[in-house]
Design an enzyme around this catalytic site. Sequence first.
Site, PDB file in Angstrom:
ATOM      1  N   LEU A 159       1.777   3.070   5.332  1.00  0.00           N
ATOM      2  CA  LEU A 159       2.019   2.242   4.159  1.00  0.00           C
ATOM      3  C   LEU A 159       2.125   0.804   4.644  1.00  0.00           C
ATOM      4  O   LEU A 159       2.649   0.539   5.727  1.00  0.00           O
ATOM      5  CB  LEU A 159       3.325   2.650   3.455  1.00  0.00           C
ATOM      6  CG  LEU A 159       3.390   4.051   2.843  1.00  0.00           C
ATOM      7  CD1 LEU A 159       4.762   4.287   2.223  1.00  0.00           C
ATOM      8  CD2 LEU A 159       2.297   4.250   1.803  1.00  0.00           C
ATOM      9  N   ASP A 160       1.619  -0.129   3.844  1.00  0.00           N
ATOM     10  CA  ASP A 160       1.759  -1.532   4.205  1.00  0.00           C
ATOM     11  C   ASP A 160       3.239  -1.875   4.392  1.00  0.00           C
ATOM     12  O   ASP A 160       4.121  -1.234   3.796  1.00  0.00           O
ATOM     13  CB  ASP A 160       1.176  -2.422   3.113  1.00  0.00           C
ATOM     14  CG  ASP A 160      -0.327  -2.226   2.937  1.00  0.00           C
ATOM     15  OD1 ASP A 160      -0.982  -1.853   3.925  1.00  0.00           O
ATOM     16  OD2 ASP A 160      -0.822  -2.440   1.815  1.00  0.00           O
ATOM     17  N   LYS A 161       3.502  -2.880   5.186  1.00  0.00           N
ATOM     18  CA  LYS A 161       4.879  -3.289   5.460  1.00  0.00           C
ATOM     19  C   LYS A 161       5.704  -3.398   4.186  1.00  0.00           C
ATOM     20  O   LYS A 161       6.837  -2.903   4.115  1.00  0.00           O
ATOM     21  CB  LYS A 161       4.873  -4.638   6.201  1.00  0.00           C
ATOM     22  CG  LYS A 161       6.270  -5.230   6.403  1.00  0.00           C
ATOM     23  CD  LYS A 161       6.193  -6.606   7.040  1.00  0.00           C
ATOM     24  CE  LYS A 161       7.582  -7.224   7.143  1.00  0.00           C
ATOM     25  NZ  LYS A 161       7.532  -8.600   7.735  1.00  0.00           N
TER      26      LYS A 161
END
Length: 340
Positions: A159-161
Site C-alpha cells: 500500500l502507498d505510504k
Amino acid sequence: MSSATTQSPLKPDPETGETHRVVAPAEAAGTRADRFITDALGAAIGGLSRSRVKALMEAGQVTRDGAVMRDPSEAIRAGATYTLRLPPPEPATPQPQPIPLTILFEDRHLIVIDKPAGLVVHPAPGNQDGTLVNAVLAHAAEDLTGIGGEKRPGIVHRLDKDTSGVMVVAKSERAHTALSEAFATRDLDREYLALCWGLPAPTSGEVDAPIGRHPIDRKRMAVVERQGKHALTRYRTERGFGTGCALLRCRLATGRTHQIRVHLAHIGHPIVGDPVYLKRTPASARGLPAATRDLLLAFPRQALHAATLGFRHPVTGESLTFSAPVPPDMQALLDALGDG
C-alpha cells in the site's frame, strides 16, 4: 515424483542449517535437476520455490552422490542420491524496530495488519527504517523461517505510504510463494474506500484504461495509449454528498501502481488530498460549505483506505476475509460532509 525416496532432514544446526536427501526413481531420469529437486523436496521443506532451488544449486548447495552440481539444467540420473543443504536464514538487512502494529490475524505462516497512513511498507532510499518490515521483524522475529535465504517477512503486495488499511505479510517461504501467486493471478478480493471530488456518472461502473509511466513526469503514473499495462477498476458509489464529493467502493481486477488514484483522476474525480494526481482545486468544491471545502482541501494525504482483503490461506486453504474501519482522519472528513 511420488515414488522418490526422501530422508527426513537432520536436526537443524544454527551454523550449518538443514540437509535433505532424495533418491531419484527411474521415471525421473532426464528431468531437469532444479525441477526434480523442487518437486521432490520443495513441499517437505515448506514451499521451496524453483528459483530458490536454482540459486542454491548455483551456490554449490546441491550434490549428486557427494559431487557438487551447480547446473540447474543438468539431467537427473536414476538411482542417484541428491542432497540439498539449506543454509540457516541470514539476518535481514533491515533492523527490527518496536513499532506498534494493529494485528487483525496471525499464525505461524502469515500476519494480517491494519496499516496506518504514514507507514512505509519497505525500506527504500529516503525511508531506510521506521517501516512495516522493521516493525514485523521486531514483532515476529522468532517466527520468521526464512524467505529467499534471508530471515525476513515476505512482502507480497504494498500500500502507498499514505494509504491505510488491510495488508497481509508472509512469515514463511511457503506462504510467500502461495500468496505471491494469488496476487499475481488476482485469486483474491480487494476493496478500497475512496473519497473523491464530484459525483461520478454513472454512479457505478468501471474504468478500463491501460496504465504506464507518465511520458514527461517519470515519478507519476498515467493512463497511456502506448506501452501501458491493462488496468481495470470497478467502482460503486456508497454515498454522494451533493455534487461536491462521493465515497466510492472500488474493486481491483488488476494491480497497477497507483491504479485507483490514476483511474479516478482520469475520469475527472480525483481522490481528495491526493498530492500527486490532484493538481488544482476541483470545480465541484464550489458547491460545498466554505468550512467543509477548506477541510477537504487541507487534507494532507489521499483519502484512500484498503477496507477489505479476502484470500485463501496459503497452507490450510481456508477462505479468509479481513476488514479494517475507516481511520479517524478520513472519518472526520465524512462526518464533516454529512453535517454539511
